[in-house]
Design an enzyme around this catalytic site. Structure first.
Site, PDB file in Angstrom:
ATOM      1  N   GLY A 180      70.939  84.544 -15.592  1.00 33.90           N
ATOM      2  CA  GLY A 180      70.481  85.831 -16.098  1.00 33.90           C
ATOM      3  C   GLY A 180      69.036  86.036 -15.741  1.00 33.90           C
ATOM      4  O   GLY A 180      68.459  85.235 -15.004  1.00 33.90           O
TER       5      GLY A 180
ATOM      6  N   ALA B 140      64.585  79.960  -6.037  1.00 34.56           N
ATOM      7  CA  ALA B 140      63.138  79.713  -5.964  1.00 34.56           C
ATOM      8  C   ALA B 140      62.612  79.125  -7.270  1.00 34.56           C
ATOM      9  O   ALA B 140      61.504  78.583  -7.301  1.00 34.56           O
ATOM     10  CB  ALA B 140      62.412  81.020  -5.660  1.00 34.56           C
TER      11      ALA B 140
ATOM     12  N   TYR C 152      66.774  75.898 -15.833  1.00 37.92           N
ATOM     13  CA  TYR C 152      67.556  76.546 -14.770  1.00 37.92           C
ATOM     14  C   TYR C 152      67.105  76.014 -13.407  1.00 37.92           C
ATOM     15  O   TYR C 152      67.923  75.660 -12.556  1.00 37.92           O
ATOM     16  CB  TYR C 152      67.345  78.064 -14.875  1.00 37.92           C
ATOM     17  CG  TYR C 152      67.904  78.878 -13.735  1.00 37.92           C
ATOM     18  CD1 TYR C 152      69.270  79.132 -13.627  1.00 37.92           C
ATOM     19  CD2 TYR C 152      67.060  79.416 -12.756  1.00 37.92           C
ATOM     20  CE1 TYR C 152      69.770  79.894 -12.573  1.00 37.92           C
ATOM     21  CE2 TYR C 152      67.554  80.175 -11.713  1.00 37.92           C
ATOM     22  CZ  TYR C 152      68.912  80.408 -11.622  1.00 37.92           C
ATOM     23  OH  TYR C 152      69.413  81.166 -10.575  1.00 37.92           O
TER      24      TYR C 152
ATOM     25  N   LYS D 180      69.117  73.603 -10.612  1.00 45.88           N
ATOM     26  CA  LYS D 180      69.258  73.992  -9.200  1.00 45.88           C
ATOM     27  C   LYS D 180      68.815  72.845  -8.293  1.00 45.88           C
ATOM     28  O   LYS D 180      69.447  72.557  -7.283  1.00 45.88           O
ATOM     29  CB  LYS D 180      68.429  75.245  -8.909  1.00 45.88           C
ATOM     30  CG  LYS D 180      68.998  76.530  -9.493  1.00 45.88           C
ATOM     31  CD  LYS D 180      70.304  76.898  -8.827  1.00 45.88           C
ATOM     32  CE  LYS D 180      70.830  78.246  -9.291  1.00 45.88           C
ATOM     33  NZ  LYS D 180      72.225  78.469  -8.877  1.00 45.88           N
TER      34      LYS D 180
ATOM     35  N   THR E 182      52.905  88.135 -10.112  1.00 45.81           N
ATOM     36  CA  THR E 182      53.439  88.616  -8.826  1.00 45.81           C
ATOM     37  C   THR E 182      54.812  88.012  -8.524  1.00 45.81           C
ATOM     38  O   THR E 182      55.123  86.902  -8.953  1.00 45.81           O
ATOM     39  CB  THR E 182      52.490  88.240  -7.669  1.00 45.81           C
ATOM     40  OG1 THR E 182      52.237  86.830  -7.728  1.00 45.81           O
ATOM     41  CG2 THR E 182      51.185  89.012  -7.736  1.00 45.81           C
TER      42      THR E 182
ATOM     43  N   ARG F 267      54.815  84.294  -7.433  1.00 39.84           N
ATOM     44  CA  ARG F 267      55.861  83.705  -6.579  1.00 39.84           C
ATOM     45  C   ARG F 267      56.108  84.651  -5.409  1.00 39.84           C
ATOM     46  O   ARG F 267      56.146  85.867  -5.579  1.00 39.84           O
ATOM     47  CB  ARG F 267      57.148  83.500  -7.365  1.00 39.84           C
ATOM     48  CG  ARG F 267      58.289  82.988  -6.500  1.00 39.84           C
ATOM     49  CD  ARG F 267      59.498  82.579  -7.310  1.00 39.84           C
ATOM     50  NE  ARG F 267      59.243  81.408  -8.121  1.00 39.84           N
ATOM     51  CZ  ARG F 267      59.903  81.122  -9.235  1.00 39.84           C
ATOM     52  NH1 ARG F 267      60.827  81.929  -9.684  1.00 39.84           N
ATOM     53  NH2 ARG F 267      59.609  80.027  -9.918  1.00 39.84           N
TER      54      ARG F 267
HETATM   55  P1  NAD Z   1      75.811  86.592 -11.492  1.00 41.30           P
HETATM   56  O1  NAD Z   1      75.582  86.101 -12.877  1.00 41.30           O
HETATM   57  O2  NAD Z   1      76.030  88.043 -11.272  1.00 41.30           O
HETATM   58  O3  NAD Z   1      77.038  85.811 -10.831  1.00 41.30           O
HETATM   59  C1  NAD Z   1      77.409  84.509 -11.203  1.00 41.30           C
HETATM   60  C2  NAD Z   1      78.891  84.540 -11.518  1.00 41.30           C
HETATM   61  O4  NAD Z   1      79.312  83.220 -11.873  1.00 41.30           O
HETATM   62  C3  NAD Z   1      79.222  85.452 -12.718  1.00 41.30           C
HETATM   63  O5  NAD Z   1      80.123  86.462 -12.333  1.00 41.30           O
HETATM   64  C4  NAD Z   1      79.836  84.498 -13.726  1.00 41.30           C
HETATM   65  O6  NAD Z   1      80.898  85.052 -14.482  1.00 41.30           O
HETATM   66  C5  NAD Z   1      80.323  83.368 -12.825  1.00 41.30           C
HETATM   67  N1  NAD Z   1      80.524  82.157 -13.601  1.00 41.30           N
HETATM   68  C6  NAD Z   1      79.660  81.594 -14.489  1.00 41.30           C
HETATM   69  N2  NAD Z   1      80.215  80.520 -15.070  1.00 41.30           N
HETATM   70  C7  NAD Z   1      81.473  80.404 -14.521  1.00 41.30           C
HETATM   71  C8  NAD Z   1      82.539  79.509 -14.732  1.00 41.30           C
HETATM   72  N3  NAD Z   1      82.448  78.507 -15.617  1.00 41.30           N
HETATM   73  N4  NAD Z   1      83.668  79.671 -14.022  1.00 41.30           N
HETATM   74  C9  NAD Z   1      83.801  80.696 -13.135  1.00 41.30           C
HETATM   75  N5  NAD Z   1      82.809  81.598 -12.896  1.00 41.30           N
HETATM   76  C10 NAD Z   1      81.667  81.446 -13.579  1.00 41.30           C
HETATM   77  O7  NAD Z   1      74.587  86.053 -10.625  1.00 41.30           O
HETATM   78  P2  NAD Z   1      74.149  86.434  -9.149  1.00 41.30           P
HETATM   79  O8  NAD Z   1      72.891  87.182  -9.247  1.00 41.30           O
HETATM   80  O9  NAD Z   1      75.296  87.019  -8.385  1.00 41.30           O
HETATM   81  O10 NAD Z   1      73.795  84.982  -8.585  1.00 41.30           O
HETATM   82  C11 NAD Z   1      74.702  84.223  -7.792  1.00 41.30           C
HETATM   83  C12 NAD Z   1      74.101  82.858  -7.543  1.00 41.30           C
HETATM   84  O11 NAD Z   1      72.831  82.991  -6.907  1.00 41.30           O
HETATM   85  C13 NAD Z   1      73.864  82.029  -8.804  1.00 41.30           C
HETATM   86  O12 NAD Z   1      74.134  80.683  -8.529  1.00 41.30           O
HETATM   87  C14 NAD Z   1      72.385  82.211  -9.066  1.00 41.30           C
HETATM   88  O13 NAD Z   1      71.853  81.144  -9.795  1.00 41.30           O
HETATM   89  C15 NAD Z   1      71.843  82.290  -7.654  1.00 41.30           C
HETATM   90  N6  NAD Z   1      70.560  83.000  -7.593  1.00 41.30           N
HETATM   91  C16 NAD Z   1      70.517  84.336  -7.840  1.00 41.30           C
HETATM   92  C17 NAD Z   1      69.289  84.991  -7.797  1.00 41.30           C
HETATM   93  C18 NAD Z   1      69.188  86.463  -8.067  1.00 41.30           C
HETATM   94  O14 NAD Z   1      68.075  86.983  -8.049  1.00 41.30           O
HETATM   95  N7  NAD Z   1      70.268  87.174  -8.320  1.00 41.30           N
HETATM   96  C19 NAD Z   1      68.124  84.284  -7.512  1.00 41.30           C
HETATM   97  C20 NAD Z   1      68.207  82.925  -7.275  1.00 41.30           C
HETATM   98  C21 NAD Z   1      69.443  82.292  -7.302  1.00 41.30           C
END
Ligand code: NAD
Length: 340
Positions: free
Chosen positions: A94, A137, A167, A171, A237, A301
């Site tokens: 989140g 990141a 978090y 990662k 930032t 960042r």
């Molecule tokens: P998101 O929360 O929209 O998508 C993650 C999905 O994983 C969700 O739909 C959730 O229901 C699913 N999920 C969680 N627990 C689960 C489980 N036990 N079984 C099955 N599904 C499960 O997030 P996002 O923004 O699409 O991010 C995708 C990935 O990229 C994540 O790993 C996140 O940590 C990484 N990430 C995202 C960002 C960003 O800015 N959005 C930045 C850095 C890293």
């Protein structure tokens, strides 16, 4: 036909990735706890499943097209064979309100680590050809991100490790997990460290939304002459990458031979005040800002794109303003629908 499995296909990045893979002609299976929030999935199959459960990961990981016998790792013989490409995006995740409040630390670490442990194991057991892992990141050390004007997020600065959130620690652990499986079990991995991905069809309300979406929503909610609240002084930032460029980077990385973690982010660094101003200007409203205490994360960042340029011959260059304007109008539409 090449097959792809997208774990987290109901999420923001996952649902965009499914569309891209379909447009490239892949057979796609999506798995998530939930369907995409904004519109039908384009995946050929969509399985609702909890990836914390080992048996679920076993089941979803083998390709519908293959039925060969091979000696799996861990001394197991299996007649199932895995997908050509697996994209591991599922995580308990989140915005700052969810990740930096401290209230969700145990669940974030436990849920995401369990998913990744299961995925690494079954990717090897089912002989998956190539696996993508989405790191963040947030794994970079806090001490390199204290100066808002000169943060250091070069890939080589990751160690000695000191992320500012659980978090980020999870990662980092999972990056190392997948790299260990690459060394010891020949798992063919690609790892991206995403920097603040945003855009249309992303969470914009409910507590898990990130700063760009939260800004757009608050501007929609505010009357002309109104006031909106912002956590912190707004001088911290960040850079923000539009979703289309994130997906482009993921596909380019998967098609490359580069196997070390690499940043996928924008290097157009702005303050949070500047980010808000883009939206306020576009709305045409006169809005003032009230700065209030709240969870913030690091002071500065920015994505360092030297490595991605060197290894992939490519880096994102889409303007933040263009992405924010697109996102603002999409959220405005969602907001107006929610009011009827
Ligand atoms: P998101 O929360 O929209 O998508 C993650 C999905 O994983 C969700 O739909 C959730 O229901 C699913 N999920 C969680 N627990 C689960 C489980 N036990 N079984 C099955 N599904 C499960 O997030 P996002 O923004 O699409 O991010 C995708 C990935 O990229 C994540 O790993 C996140 O940590 C990484 N990430 C995202 C960002 C960003 O800015 N959005 C930045 C850095 C890293």
């Amino acid at each position: 036909m090449k097959s792809a499995l997208v774990l987290g296909a109901g999420g923001f990045i996952g649902s965009h990735l499914v569309k891209r893979l379909k447009s490239e002609g892949f057979y796609v299976r999506g798995v998530d706890l939930k369907h995409p929030e904004f519109g039908e999935t384009e995946a050929d199959e969509f399985i609702i499943g909890d990836l914390r459960q080992n048996a679920v990961v076993d089941e979803v990981m083998f390709s519908p097209f293959q039925n060969i016998t091979f000696e799996g790792s861990f001394g197991l013989k299996t007649d199932k064979a895995g997908f050509d490409e697996v994209y591991q995006l599922a995580a308990d995740m989140g915005g700052a309100g969810f990740v930096f409040s401290g209230d969700n630390d145990a669940e974030i670490m436990h849920n995401s680590a369990t998913i990744n442990l299961n995925v690494a194991e079954w990717a090897v057991r089912h002989n998956v050809q190539k696996l993508f892992y989405s790191s963040s990141a947030c794994m970079y050390p806090e001490h390199n991100q204290m100066d808002p004007d000169n943060p250091n997020c070069a890939e080589g600065s990751a160690y000695p490790a000191a992320p500012d959130s659980e978090y980020g620690w999870e990662k980092l652990f999972s990056e190392r997990l997948f790299m260990a499986f690459a060394r010891n079990h020949k798992l063919n991995v690609r790892i991206a460290r995403f920097h603040n991905i945003f855009g249309i069809e992303g969470t914009w309300t409910g507590g898990r939304e990130k700063a760009p979406a939260a800004m757009c929503r608050k501007v929609c909610e505010s009357a002309n002459g109104g006031e909106i609240e912002m956590w912190g002084d707004g001088k911290q930032t960040r850079s923000f990458l539009y979703i289309d460029e994130c997906i482009e980077g993921v596909r380019r990385l998967m098609n490359s031979d580069f196997t070390d973690p690499v940043n996928i982010g924008s290097d157009e660094m702005v303050t949070i005040n500047q980010l808000l101003q883009i939206v306020v200007d576009e709305s045409g409203k006169d809005i003032s800002v009230k700065h209030i205490p709240g969870p913030l994360g690091v002071r500065g960042r920015n994505s360092d794109n030297n490595l991605i340029k060197e290894k992939l011959g490519w880096a994102p260059d889409y303007k933040l303003k263009d992405g924010m304007i697109k996102t603002y109008y999409w959220i405005k539409e969602q907001y107006e629908k929610s009011q009827n």
